[in-house]
Design a protein around this motif. Structure first.
Motif, PDB file in Angstrom:
ATOM      1  N   LEU A  79      -8.185 -75.433 -89.146  1.00 31.23           N
ATOM      2  CA  LEU A  79      -7.095 -76.274 -88.671  1.00 31.23           C
ATOM      3  C   LEU A  79      -7.097 -77.650 -89.311  1.00 31.23           C
ATOM      4  N   GLY A  80      -8.097 -77.888 -90.154  1.00 30.32           N
ATOM      5  CA  GLY A  80      -8.227 -79.208 -90.742  1.00 30.32           C
ATOM      6  C   GLY A  80      -7.032 -79.647 -91.570  1.00 30.32           C
ATOM      7  N   LYS A  81      -6.473 -78.720 -92.343  1.00 33.63           N
ATOM      8  CA  LYS A  81      -5.357 -79.077 -93.210  1.00 33.63           C
ATOM      9  C   LYS A  81      -4.061 -79.217 -92.406  1.00 33.63           C
ATOM     10  N   MET A  82      -3.968 -78.492 -91.304  1.00 36.93           N
ATOM     11  CA  MET A  82      -2.774 -78.600 -90.472  1.00 36.93           C
ATOM     12  C   MET A  82      -2.779 -79.887 -89.663  1.00 36.93           C
ATOM     13  N   LEU A  83      -3.964 -80.286 -89.191  1.00 34.53           N
ATOM     14  CA  LEU A  83      -4.060 -81.467 -88.329  1.00 34.53           C
ATOM     15  C   LEU A  83      -4.749 -82.605 -89.062  1.00 34.53           C
ATOM     16  N   PHE A  84      -6.087 -82.647 -89.000  1.00 35.41           N
ATOM     17  CA  PHE A  84      -6.793 -83.629 -89.815  1.00 35.41           C
ATOM     18  C   PHE A  84      -8.163 -83.062 -90.153  1.00 35.41           C
ATOM     19  N   PRO A  85      -8.644 -83.287 -91.375  1.00 35.93           N
ATOM     20  CA  PRO A  85      -9.871 -82.632 -91.838  1.00 35.93           C
ATOM     21  C   PRO A  85     -11.102 -82.957 -90.986  1.00 35.93           C
ATOM     22  N   GLY A  86     -11.151 -84.184 -90.470  1.00 37.10           N
ATOM     23  CA  GLY A  86     -12.321 -84.579 -89.698  1.00 37.10           C
ATOM     24  C   GLY A  86     -12.486 -83.823 -88.398  1.00 37.10           C
ATOM     25  N   LEU A  87     -11.450 -83.085 -88.014  1.00 32.68           N
ATOM     26  CA  LEU A  87     -11.488 -82.306 -86.771  1.00 32.68           C
ATOM     27  C   LEU A  87     -12.622 -81.296 -86.766  1.00 32.68           C
ATOM     28  N   ARG A  88     -12.849 -80.649 -87.885  1.00 36.35           N
ATOM     29  CA  ARG A  88     -13.896 -79.623 -88.016  1.00 36.35           C
ATOM     30  C   ARG A  88     -13.744 -78.510 -86.989  1.00 36.35           C
ATOM     31  N   ILE A  89     -12.580 -77.919 -86.945  1.00 38.66           N
ATOM     32  CA  ILE A  89     -12.413 -76.684 -86.172  1.00 38.66           C
ATOM     33  C   ILE A  89     -11.796 -75.636 -87.084  1.00 38.66           C
ATOM     34  N   GLY A  90     -12.508 -74.541 -87.228  1.00 40.53           N
ATOM     35  CA  GLY A  90     -12.019 -73.402 -87.977  1.00 40.53           C
ATOM     36  C   GLY A  90     -12.165 -72.167 -87.114  1.00 40.53           C
ATOM     37  N   TYR A  91     -11.773 -71.051 -87.676  1.00 35.81           N
ATOM     38  CA  TYR A  91     -11.867 -69.807 -86.918  1.00 35.81           C
ATOM     39  C   TYR A  91     -12.085 -68.663 -87.880  1.00 35.81           C
ATOM     40  N   MET A  92     -12.683 -67.613 -87.375  1.00 34.10           N
ATOM     41  CA  MET A  92     -12.767 -66.403 -88.164  1.00 34.10           C
ATOM     42  C   MET A  92     -12.389 -65.245 -87.263  1.00 34.10           C
ATOM     43  N   ILE A  93     -11.903 -64.184 -87.867  1.00 33.08           N
ATOM     44  CA  ILE A  93     -11.612 -62.975 -87.109  1.00 33.08           C
ATOM     45  C   ILE A  93     -12.644 -61.948 -87.527  1.00 33.08           C
ATOM     46  N   ALA A  94     -13.464 -61.559 -86.567  1.00 28.90           N
ATOM     47  CA  ALA A  94     -14.512 -60.588 -86.847  1.00 28.90           C
ATOM     48  C   ALA A  94     -13.961 -59.186 -86.619  1.00 28.90           C
ATOM     49  N   PRO A  95     -14.415 -58.207 -87.423  1.00 25.34           N
ATOM     50  CA  PRO A  95     -14.051 -56.822 -87.132  1.00 25.34           C
ATOM     51  C   PRO A  95     -14.499 -56.484 -85.706  1.00 25.34           C
ATOM     52  N   GLU A  96     -13.730 -55.641 -85.046  1.00 26.18           N
ATOM     53  CA  GLU A  96     -13.943 -55.421 -83.610  1.00 26.18           C
ATOM     54  C   GLU A  96     -15.376 -55.005 -83.261  1.00 26.18           C
ATOM     55  N   HIS A  97     -15.951 -54.122 -84.076  1.00 25.39           N
ATOM     56  CA  HIS A  97     -17.284 -53.623 -83.731  1.00 25.39           C
ATOM     57  C   HIS A  97     -18.371 -54.661 -83.996  1.00 25.39           C
ATOM     58  N   LEU A  98     -18.018 -55.783 -84.600  1.00 25.44           N
ATOM     59  CA  LEU A  98     -19.034 -56.806 -84.898  1.00 25.44           C
ATOM     60  C   LEU A  98     -18.848 -58.077 -84.070  1.00 25.44           C
ATOM     61  N   VAL A  99     -17.945 -58.026 -83.107  1.00 25.00           N
ATOM     62  CA  VAL A  99     -17.642 -59.229 -82.338  1.00 25.00           C
ATOM     63  C   VAL A  99     -18.887 -59.806 -81.652  1.00 25.00           C
ATOM     64  N   ASP A 100     -19.630 -58.963 -80.964  1.00 22.19           N
ATOM     65  CA  ASP A 100     -20.817 -59.459 -80.255  1.00 22.19           C
ATOM     66  C   ASP A 100     -21.833 -60.042 -81.229  1.00 22.19           C
ATOM     67  N   THR A 101     -21.993 -59.354 -82.337  1.00 21.62           N
ATOM     68  CA  THR A 101     -22.908 -59.811 -83.368  1.00 21.62           C
ATOM     69  C   THR A 101     -22.522 -61.194 -83.886  1.00 21.62           C
ATOM     70  N   PHE A 102     -21.262 -61.386 -84.165  1.00 21.91           N
ATOM     71  CA  PHE A 102     -20.821 -62.671 -84.701  1.00 21.91           C
ATOM     72  C   PHE A 102     -20.946 -63.777 -83.650  1.00 21.91           C
ATOM     73  N   ARG A 103     -20.680 -63.447 -82.405  1.00 22.80           N
ATOM     74  CA  ARG A 103     -20.811 -64.461 -81.357  1.00 22.80           C
ATOM     75  C   ARG A 103     -22.257 -64.885 -81.197  1.00 22.80           C
ATOM     76  N   THR A 104     -23.164 -63.924 -81.245  1.00 20.62           N
ATOM     77  CA  THR A 104     -24.589 -64.258 -81.175  1.00 20.62           C
ATOM     78  C   THR A 104     -25.001 -65.065 -82.401  1.00 20.62           C
ATOM     79  N   GLY A 105     -24.545 -64.621 -83.545  1.00 23.54           N
ATOM     80  CA  GLY A 105     -24.934 -65.274 -84.795  1.00 23.54           C
ATOM     81  C   GLY A 105     -24.517 -66.733 -84.854  1.00 23.54           C
ATOM     82  N   VAL A 106     -23.305 -67.030 -84.445  1.00 20.01           N
ATOM     83  CA  VAL A 106     -22.817 -68.400 -84.544  1.00 20.01           C
ATOM     84  C   VAL A 106     -23.602 -69.313 -83.597  1.00 20.01           C
ATOM     85  N   ALA A 107     -23.959 -68.801 -82.448  1.00 21.30           N
ATOM     86  CA  ALA A 107     -24.721 -69.611 -81.491  1.00 21.30           C
ATOM     87  C   ALA A 107     -26.171 -69.787 -81.947  1.00 21.30           C
TER      88      ALA A 107
END
Lengths: 521, 521
Positions: free
Chosen positions: B350-378
């Motif tokens: 969202l940095g380019k839409m709003l302001f770069p210093g915001l530091r909020i991005g997102y990713m879409i994980a494949p459905e079967h890897l959702v739990d894995t990605f949530r654990t990984g990011v934390a």
């Protein structure tokens, strides 16, 4: 499908009552027909007038759909001649390049091939998915889904944070909304914050540093990650304390380092002869307050470690977590302050002092590496959050950090005492308490035969969160058994009742079986 | 030193006029004397009464110093007997373990050794310091110290951001100051934000996802880093586009991946036979708008890539940067929306839409890897910033995101046109313009013989920031020469004058030498 069939096929699938606009429905249906091969390359679409009439929708809607299909490459429109399905089938020669000899001419779209993304005979098992390091990361993950409540370790009492003050400073800065504070932060962070932190750390932690040496990060994890990526290569050895913080272990391992768990005793890190024989590239230590056991690294050990590092080219990362919360005794000086050779990278964070969601940490880079670290942090993480850093700067300069930490030290000290009293009352000297001189948690020792993971699970079912000491060991056979109890985020009056619940679980699981051999004596 | 000498030595060094308190001066001087070996282990310190009298300072000050020295292990106090320097010298046997046979008993503190951290004969050159990957990271770093001004690419006009609205929403949320929003964010981010983003992306980008599949990160860098650490191993091959974004390259390389630069043509990614022969573990692509050249990946190439990935177990990371800013034509659908096999990881920010210093991005994980990605990011990053995520959620739900993006698209479209007009007026068709259909920058092509790095440096000296296309190539011999010009953050009236400056530099450097052979014709 010819014109008529496409019209019928669409008509049968259009849902005029659906929330999704007709435009989008038609678009997606045609796309689907092309992707599944029901509409083959070269097929001619009905004219927009005909399709609109067949479906009973506005011609403009069909024109929009055809425009989008053209823009996305699904169809080709030739003025006067009509709209044809484009050949967008996967290049079989490219796809199957390793499966046999390449097709005669490697051309896209061999006649008769029907690409259907879901039905190829031998799909590789990509879904299983994780890499070796990914699978290990997830298997060993220490992070917990709960972040609040008795006795979650490592979490400060965020309800006590002076949110109103913070909000006031924040509103003031946003009113000015200096554009420079809304962009990326390429210089290692907000300069006034770096100055404020270096002043604070010089006095509070006896570090030696200039404001230039301070690099703002999002916390301990990022600080360690940056040091690792700049100072180590894949396969390098990293000393970690045994036991140690799970998060640091995960960061180091997933960057390709080989972990060497080094024992700790009452004087802190105590390398074995075999450890010393193979100097590591990097050593991660918690000298002020070993995590999670709490002992202080002795001065002799500090000097030995520094001298060893100097002679063998080892980098030392000093994680000075929680050093603001020391009860009874004065804070001890940092290892960094003793380092004359520029080999210590000092890392810390403000999350435990203020609130964890803040995500502001800092590291002190050796002087000759300051430029390198500033470039590295910007290149790897594209940092920002200067506005928040400016708010924090005002918060520090106006004295709120110091007064909040002082207030929290008193509060956490009280809670610590309530918990220790509850432990003593219940178990006397039977279960030792470790690491209670500082920080936000203590370790309650369990008998050697106890399974602290089992106690943790049973306690969780009873509504009390603890962490097993075993989770902090790299070894499968931990030297000590125990539970980490965080008291900082537990209201005074909840400590006693929650500990009662935990105590019953301990008696039922960890102590019951101990009673059997004891009975015989 | 004996008592008297210590008193004299201290007296000679104490600076009563200094800002530093006498307590701290005395403490540090004694520590220094011990660390440098001027006070040897076993030496007895004068009594506090004597030292206070010798120095003419309060006895209480000396008592405090002795307490701290004791706490930190510099001295040992024995009631009745006095205060002695502790033996804290480095364990020479440990330090020198690889330099010869270990000392007889490995004991700390062989008699007579004088540890002096600064004067050992053969210090290892730890100061040179960087690892191989660290040195490469710094050498290839693409990040720039300037983040604003004509023609800095990739920076939106943050001065246009509706700061007042943001601040109002922020103040409202901080007034409530829900403690749950101040802790870590273990679940992949603020749930309502994930719902809002999935609604937005389904419509705007034709992705297929549930709110669960959205993982909030700090931006593209972190999203790529997470995917790499979970899905790849050290040494795995990663396809990147040639040219590509420098930041992604740095993240991939410093995680131990082997980069395979794959050419792009007018239809986007165009792997060679040799690339196809060795399927990569991961492929990083920008299908909507190749970065930095701007072409759109054709549908046939998309389908080929998806099918190849499915058959060879390759993960695809789709970086859908800047896709909101498309001028003239409608936004094209995402690659992720075509993926039936769950092999595409979609990343955006969202940095380019709003302001770069915001530091909020997102990713879409494949459905079967959702739990894995949530654990990984934390586990890897210990995310937080839920308060800011809540503010963003309100901002989106109240319609401000959509209206701001619409307004910015019009504004950037204007600026783009002004720049293109200036280019055309000056150079006609002599210098081609690429990648101007979307995004925040365009590429101004230069003649093949031109050195775009040299033009960049000369332009910088003239006060105009551009980026050389060469910096985006992995190869030392880039196929194309050109300059990236960002127009989004340049006020309309500054575009013409700044381009004039740049044009003069181009004429002087890149075109002048071309004129020589042309003259002969």
């Amino acid at each position: 499908m010819d014109h008529v069939i496409l019209s019928d096929w669409l008509a049968a699938r259009l849902d005029r009552a659906a929330a999704e606009p007709v435009y989008r429905q038609v678009l997606e249906l045609v796309q689907q027909a092309i992707l599944t091969g029901q509409l083959l390359p070269g097929a001619k679409l009905p004219s927009s007038r005909v399709l609109a009439s067949d479906l009973g929708i506005a011609r403009n809607t069909v024109l929009h759909v055809y425009d989008q299909l053209t823009a996305e490459g699904y169809v080709i429109s030739t003025t006067g001649s009509g709209t044809y399905v484009a050949d967008t089938r996967p290049d079989t020669a490219a796809v199957n390049v390793r499966k046999g000899p390449p097709a005669a001419n490697g051309s896209i779209g061999a006649v008769g091939m029907r690409a259907s993304a879901g039905s190829a005979p031998s799909a590789a098992p990509a879904q299983s998915g994780l890499s070796t390091r990914g699978a290990r990361l997830i298997r060993q993950a220490g992070v917990s889904a709960k972040q609040w409540g008795a006795f979650m370790p490592g979490v400060p009492d965020v309800a006590e944070f002076p949110a109103r003050t913070w909000s006031r400073l924040q509103a003031k800065l946003w009113k000015e909304a200096n554009p420079d504070l809304l962009t990326y932060a390429p210089g290692g962070g907000y300069r006034p914050l770096r100055r404020a932190l270096s002043d604070y750390l010089r006095v509070a932690r006896s570090v030696k540093c200039t404001p230039d040496q301070i690099i703002i990060t999002t916390g301990i994890h990022q600080s360690i990650d940056l040091a690792v990526r700049l100072l180590t290569d894949v396969g390098d050895r990293a000393w970690v304390e045994e036991p140690c913080y799970w998060g640091a272990r995960s960061v180091l391992q997933s960057s390709g380092l080989t972990l060497v768990p080094v024992p700790v005793d009452d004087e802190g890190l105590n390398p074995r002869e075999s450890d010393l024989q193979s100097p590591p590239r990097i050593a991660l230590v918690t000298p002020s307050h070993q995590y999670p056991l709490g002992m202080v690294m002795s001065l002799a050990r500090r000097r030995t470690l520094l001298e060893y590092a100097r002679q063998h080219g080892t980098w030392i990362i000093e994680d000075d977590y929680d050093s603001e919360f020391r009860y009874g005794s004065r804070p001890l000086a940092s290892l960094q302050g003793l380092d004359d050779a520029g080999q210590v990278i000092y890392v810390g964070s403000l999350g435990k002092m203020l609130f964890p969601g803040l995500r502001i940490g800092y590291m002190i880079a050796p002087e000759h590496l300051v430029d390198t670290f500033r470039t590295g942090v910007a290149e790897l993480y594209r940092e920002g959050q200067l506005m928040q850093q400016a708010v924090l700067t005002e918060f520090i300069m106006d004295g709120y950090l110091t007064s909040h930490v002082r207030r929290m030290r008193a509060l956490y000290g009280e809670r610590r005492q309530i918990l220790i009293d509850a432990i003593t009352e219940r178990f006397g000297d039977a279960l030792p308490v470790m690491g209670d001189e500082a920080g936000l948690h203590l370790v309650l020792g369990l008998p050697d035969h106890a399974d602290d993971r089992e106690v943790t699970a049973a306690s969780y079912d009873a509504g009390v969160i603890v962490r097993p000491l075993a989770a902090y060991y790299n070894s499968e056979t931990p030297e000590r058994r125990g539970l980490l109890l965080g008291y900082a985020c537990v209201p005074n009056e909840r400590i006693g009742p929650s500990f009662d619940t935990l105590a019953r679980v301990i008696e039922r699981t960890a102590l019951k079986r101990a009673a059997v051999p004891t009975q015989a004596a």
